[in-house]
Design a protein around this motif. Structure first.
Motif, short mmCIF file in Angstrom:
data_model
loop_
_atom_site.label_atom_id
_atom_site.label_comp_id
_atom_site.label_asym_id
_atom_site.label_seq_id
_atom_site.Cartn_x
_atom_site.Cartn_y
_atom_site.Cartn_z
N THR A 48 0.83 -1.21 0.00
CA THR A 48 0.00 0.00 0.00
C THR A 48 0.86 1.26 0.00
O THR A 48 2.00 1.24 0.44
CB THR A 48 -0.94 0.03 1.23
OG1 THR A 48 -1.80 1.15 1.13
CG2 THR A 48 -0.15 0.11 2.53
N ARG A 49 0.28 2.31 -0.53
CA ARG A 49 0.89 3.64 -0.36
C ARG A 49 0.42 4.28 0.93
O ARG A 49 0.98 5.26 1.38
CB ARG A 49 0.46 4.56 -1.52
CG ARG A 49 1.16 4.30 -2.80
CD ARG A 49 0.67 5.25 -3.85
NE ARG A 49 1.12 6.60 -3.56
CZ ARG A 49 1.46 7.48 -4.49
NH1 ARG A 49 1.37 7.15 -5.76
NH2 ARG A 49 1.85 8.68 -4.18
N HIS A 50 -0.65 3.75 1.48
CA HIS A 50 -1.31 4.41 2.62
C HIS A 50 -0.89 3.73 3.91
O HIS A 50 -1.51 2.76 4.34
CB HIS A 50 -2.82 4.34 2.46
CG HIS A 50 -3.29 4.76 1.10
ND1 HIS A 50 -3.28 6.07 0.68
CD2 HIS A 50 -3.73 4.04 0.05
CE1 HIS A 50 -3.73 6.14 -0.56
NE2 HIS A 50 -4.00 4.93 -0.96
N TRP A 51 0.15 4.22 4.51
CA TRP A 51 0.56 3.66 5.79
C TRP A 51 1.09 4.79 6.65
O TRP A 51 2.05 5.45 6.30
CB TRP A 51 1.65 2.59 5.59
CG TRP A 51 1.90 1.83 6.86
CD1 TRP A 51 2.91 2.04 7.74
CD2 TRP A 51 1.10 0.78 7.38
NE1 TRP A 51 2.78 1.17 8.79
CE2 TRP A 51 1.68 0.38 8.60
CE3 TRP A 51 -0.06 0.13 6.95
CZ2 TRP A 51 1.15 -0.62 9.39
CZ3 TRP A 51 -0.60 -0.87 7.73
CH2 TRP A 51 0.02 -1.24 8.94
N GLY A 52 0.44 5.03 7.76
CA GLY A 52 0.87 6.11 8.64
C GLY A 52 0.52 5.78 10.06
O GLY A 52 -0.20 4.82 10.33
N GLY A 53 1.04 6.59 10.97
CA GLY A 53 0.82 6.32 12.39
C GLY A 53 -0.59 6.67 12.84
O GLY A 53 -1.17 5.97 13.65
N GLY A 54 -1.13 7.76 12.32
CA GLY A 54 -2.43 8.21 12.80
C GLY A 54 -3.55 7.75 11.90
O GLY A 54 -3.36 6.92 11.00
N ASP A 55 -4.74 8.28 12.15
CA ASP A 55 -5.86 7.92 11.28
C ASP A 55 -6.35 9.16 10.54
O ASP A 55 -7.52 9.38 10.35
CB ASP A 55 -7.00 7.26 12.07
CG ASP A 55 -7.62 8.22 13.05
OD1 ASP A 55 -8.70 7.93 13.52
OD2 ASP A 55 -7.01 9.27 13.32
N ASP A 56 -5.39 10.02 10.10
CA ASP A 56 -5.76 11.26 9.44
C ASP A 56 -6.38 11.01 8.08
O ASP A 56 -7.12 11.82 7.57
CB ASP A 56 -4.52 12.15 9.27
CG ASP A 56 -4.11 12.71 10.61
OD1 ASP A 56 -4.89 12.54 11.55
OD2 ASP A 56 -3.03 13.29 10.71
N GLU A 57 -6.05 9.92 7.50
CA GLU A 57 -6.53 9.67 6.16
C GLU A 57 -7.34 8.37 6.19
O GLU A 57 -6.92 7.38 6.79
CB GLU A 57 -5.33 9.53 5.23
CG GLU A 57 -5.65 9.59 3.78
CD GLU A 57 -4.44 9.19 2.94
OE1 GLU A 57 -4.64 8.80 1.80
OE2 GLU A 57 -3.32 9.24 3.46
N ALA A 104 -6.07 0.72 5.82
CA ALA A 104 -4.93 -0.19 5.69
C ALA A 104 -4.53 -0.73 7.06
O ALA A 104 -4.26 -1.92 7.23
CB ALA A 104 -3.77 0.54 5.04
N ARG A 105 -4.53 0.14 8.03
CA ARG A 105 -4.09 -0.29 9.36
C ARG A 105 -5.12 -1.21 10.01
O ARG A 105 -4.75 -2.19 10.67
CB ARG A 105 -3.86 0.95 10.23
CG ARG A 105 -2.87 0.69 11.31
CD ARG A 105 -2.36 1.95 11.95
NE ARG A 105 -1.40 1.59 12.99
CZ ARG A 105 -0.10 1.48 12.78
NH1 ARG A 105 0.40 1.70 11.60
NH2 ARG A 105 0.71 1.12 13.76
N LEU A 106 -6.39 -0.90 9.83
CA LEU A 106 -7.43 -1.78 10.39
C LEU A 106 -7.37 -3.17 9.75
O LEU A 106 -7.49 -4.19 10.44
CB LEU A 106 -8.82 -1.16 10.15
CG LEU A 106 -9.30 -0.16 11.19
CD1 LEU A 106 -10.54 0.56 10.68
CD2 LEU A 106 -9.63 -0.88 12.49
N VAL A 107 -7.17 -3.20 8.44
CA VAL A 107 -7.09 -4.49 7.74
C VAL A 107 -5.87 -5.27 8.23
O VAL A 107 -5.95 -6.47 8.53
CB VAL A 107 -7.03 -4.27 6.21
CG1 VAL A 107 -6.63 -5.52 5.48
CG2 VAL A 107 -8.39 -3.78 5.71
N ALA A 108 -4.73 -4.56 8.32
CA ALA A 108 -3.52 -5.24 8.78
C ALA A 108 -3.70 -5.76 10.21
O ALA A 108 -3.30 -6.89 10.53
CB ALA A 108 -2.34 -4.27 8.72
N LEU A 141 -3.50 -6.01 -1.68
CA LEU A 141 -3.18 -4.70 -2.26
C LEU A 141 -4.22 -3.70 -1.75
O LEU A 141 -5.41 -3.82 -2.06
CB LEU A 141 -3.21 -4.76 -3.78
CG LEU A 141 -2.41 -5.90 -4.42
CD1 LEU A 141 -2.66 -5.94 -5.92
CD2 LEU A 141 -0.93 -5.73 -4.15
N VAL A 142 -3.79 -2.75 -0.95
CA VAL A 142 -4.73 -1.76 -0.39
C VAL A 142 -4.56 -0.44 -1.14
O VAL A 142 -3.48 0.16 -1.12
CB VAL A 142 -4.49 -1.56 1.11
CG1 VAL A 142 -5.47 -0.52 1.66
CG2 VAL A 142 -4.64 -2.86 1.85
#
Lengths: 160, 394
Positions: free
Chosen positions: B23-32, B38-42, B133-134
């Motif tokens: 994924t391109r979408h990986w970050g610490g917060g839930d701003d996006e 992506a984080r919830l799925v992971a 693929l997210v």
């Protein structure tokens, strides 16, 4: 929505279509009656605060500025009174000038504070209010200008 | 314990399968929304599998090897030569909803999107049982990788804009996938149309579960009770997410709603207004406080640009508050599927629908239906975790 049967599922799509049908029957423009007052409400409310020249501290100043330091010479005929008069005369001789200057200073201070308080009240209740009204009116004009421009732009795009 | 050293006996634990998530979408917060998804799925997959995240990072080169992030191992691979602004403009200019894109235009958009070299090799090294693929931004040679291997492949396209389906490369990737998890019914329909009837069965709803703190939501925000009935106007939330830039809506709504107040959430500035008074709500702009506001509202009016998921609309329905959302957004798809809210195309429809929602029988019926739908599809975390693991691990 005059009638909603209780035991069947309400289809939101039908509601939206119903609303659109109602709107299609009315050629009314979108509502425009708005005002940018939310930005100014608080400021305007602050304008309405109590004038500062009514503050209790200024009242207190007016009431007590004129205090004679020594007062009149003590009356009486006995030895105690004679001693008091002597002390009074002595103090008057030593500190009288200073006390008179202090009184004049207090009077000037009270007058200055009074003048400042009135000036501040004038500024807050008039100048700032006028300024806010001007800014607000400018915003109204700007909003009308932007809306008119958007409408002209939309009309020109539709006509192409 | 009588004499002798105590030896802990390690419990026998079967080797867990490995899942790779690209994924391109990986970050610490839930701003996006996409990053939160992506984080919830992971997180859900980590219940039964080791999760290796391949993060396609736009910030250039990164050291080889994986970094630990919570229970995940993250492999960062830089995207080279990306021109996101030009790519966005070109995509908007070249794509039309539903129309296929020519080969030259597809190649141009691919080139502007940059390239992340070495993703295929990294996936081979990870030896995952399944690759997830997210997001539809996958700027790497997935066609070559898909042709070479037989790894199970699952896509979560998160199409905030269905124009991505006009790209040839991405459609070929979807055809290769064993399962496509759709974020909302509209996305499912669009992907099914692209895949054709013989592959339409591969499209399955993602039905992401959201945990709501109902105990906290029951408490109103301080000061709100003095304003009586109110609607929530979502202009910008959370911090960093796109917001509605026009300022007319709050004032206009206040003018047309009469005695109903308007509570506006505008990033970090939250305020509630009736006809005369405005209160700036002294609150932290957190999700819990948004729930506290939505729980007691007549309706949630979401005027933000649409995201790929429509999370706040789902959460509002979970809290029993109907939504009013813009047309052609993920939130509208949920509102329509649930019959838990209304939607609008322009300002006039927004006003008419808002007035309609002030009618209690209609509002309550939509609230009931929305809550039932949201609870069934997005309310329970444990079934979601098991279902997702079943779909991914096969």
């Amino acid at each position: 929505m005059e009638y909603l049967p209780g035991d069947t599922r309400l289809d939101a799509e039908l509601v939206v279509e119903h609303l659109r049908a109602i709107l299609a029957g009315h050629a009314a423009e979108a509502p425009r009656q708005w005002s940018p007052q939310a930005t100014f409400d608080e400021l305007m409310r602050k304008m309405n605060r109590e004038p500062i020249h009514l503050h209790p501290a200024i009242h207190h100043l007016h009431h007590y500025w004129n205090m004679e330091a020594l007062g009149p010479p003590p009356a009486g005929r006995g030895p105690k009174a004679r001693v008091k008069r002597f002390v009074h005369r002595y103090l008057e001789h030593a500190l009288g000038t200073y006390f008179r200057q202090e009184l004049e200073y207090r009077a000037a201070l009270a007058q200055s504070i009074d003048a400042l308080a009135y000036r501040i009240d004038e500024v807050t209740s008039a100048d700032e209010r006028n300024l806010l009204e001007l800014v607000r009116a400018d915003l109204f004009d700007l909003a009308r200008h932007v809306e008119a421009s958007c409408e002209r732009l939309g009309a020109s795009l539709e006509s192409r | 314990m009588s004499g002798g050293a105590h030896r802990a006996i390690a419990p026998h634990r079967a080797k867990r399968p490995t899942v790779a998530l690209v994924t391109r979408h990986w970050g610490g917060g839930d701003d996006e929304e996409s990053a939160a998804t992506a984080r919830l799925v992971a997180g859900a997959l980590s219940r039964h599998a080791e999760v290796e995240v391949v993060h396609l990072s736009p910030t250039g080169d990164h050291p080889a090897g994986a970094l630990a992030d919570s229970v995940f191992r993250v492999h960062r691979i830089g995207i080279k030569a990306a021109m996101p602004a030009r790519a966005g403009i070109a995509r908007a200019a070249l794509t039309r909803r539903g129309a296929p894109l020519g080969a030259a235009a597809s190649a141009l958009l691919d080139r502007l999107g940059g390239q992340a070299p070495g993703v295929g090799e990294r996936l081979d090294a990870i030896e995952a049982r399944a690759v997830v693929l997210v997001g539809h931004d996958q700027p790497w040679d997935h066609a070559g990788w898909a042709a070479a291997g037989h790894t199970r492949c699952i896509a979560i396209p998160l199409l905030g804009d269905s124009n991505a389906l006009a790209l040839d490369g991405f459609c070929r990737l979807l055809e290769r996938c064993d399962v496509v998890l759709s974020a909302h019914p509209g996305e499912a329909r669009a992907v099914q149309t692209v895949l054709g009837p013989e592959r339409a069965g591969r499209v399955v709803p993602l039905d992401l579960a959201f945990t709501i703190n109902r105990a906290a939501a029951r408490h109103r925000l301080f000061g709100v009770r003095w304003f009586g009935r109110y609607v929530v106007l979502l202009r910008g939330f959370p911090t960093g997410a796109p917001r509605l830039e026009r300022t007319i809506t709050h004032e206009m709504l206040r003018a047309v709603l009469g005695r109903v107040s308007v509570a506006e959430v505008d990033v970090e500035r939250w305020r509630i207004t009736d006809g005369e008074n405005t209160l700036l709500l002294p609150v932290n702009p957190s999700r819990v406080n948004l729930w506290r506001l939505m729980e007691h509202a007549v309706a949630t009016i979401d005027v933000r640009p649409g995201g790929p998921l429509g999370r706040e609309a789902i959460e509002s329905m979970l809290l029993g508050t109907p939504v009013l959302v813009p047309e052609a957004t993920a939130a509208m798809e949920h509102a329509r599927a649930a019959s838990g809210g209304l939607w609008f195309a322009d300002l006039r429809e927004l006003v008419a629908a808002t007035k309609a929602l002030l009618d209690y029988p209609l509002r309550n019926r939509l609230a009931e239906q929305g809550e039932a739908y949201a609870l069934a599809h997005h309310g329970e975390m444990a079934p979601f975790v098991e279902r997702l693991n079943g779909l991914v691990l096969g």
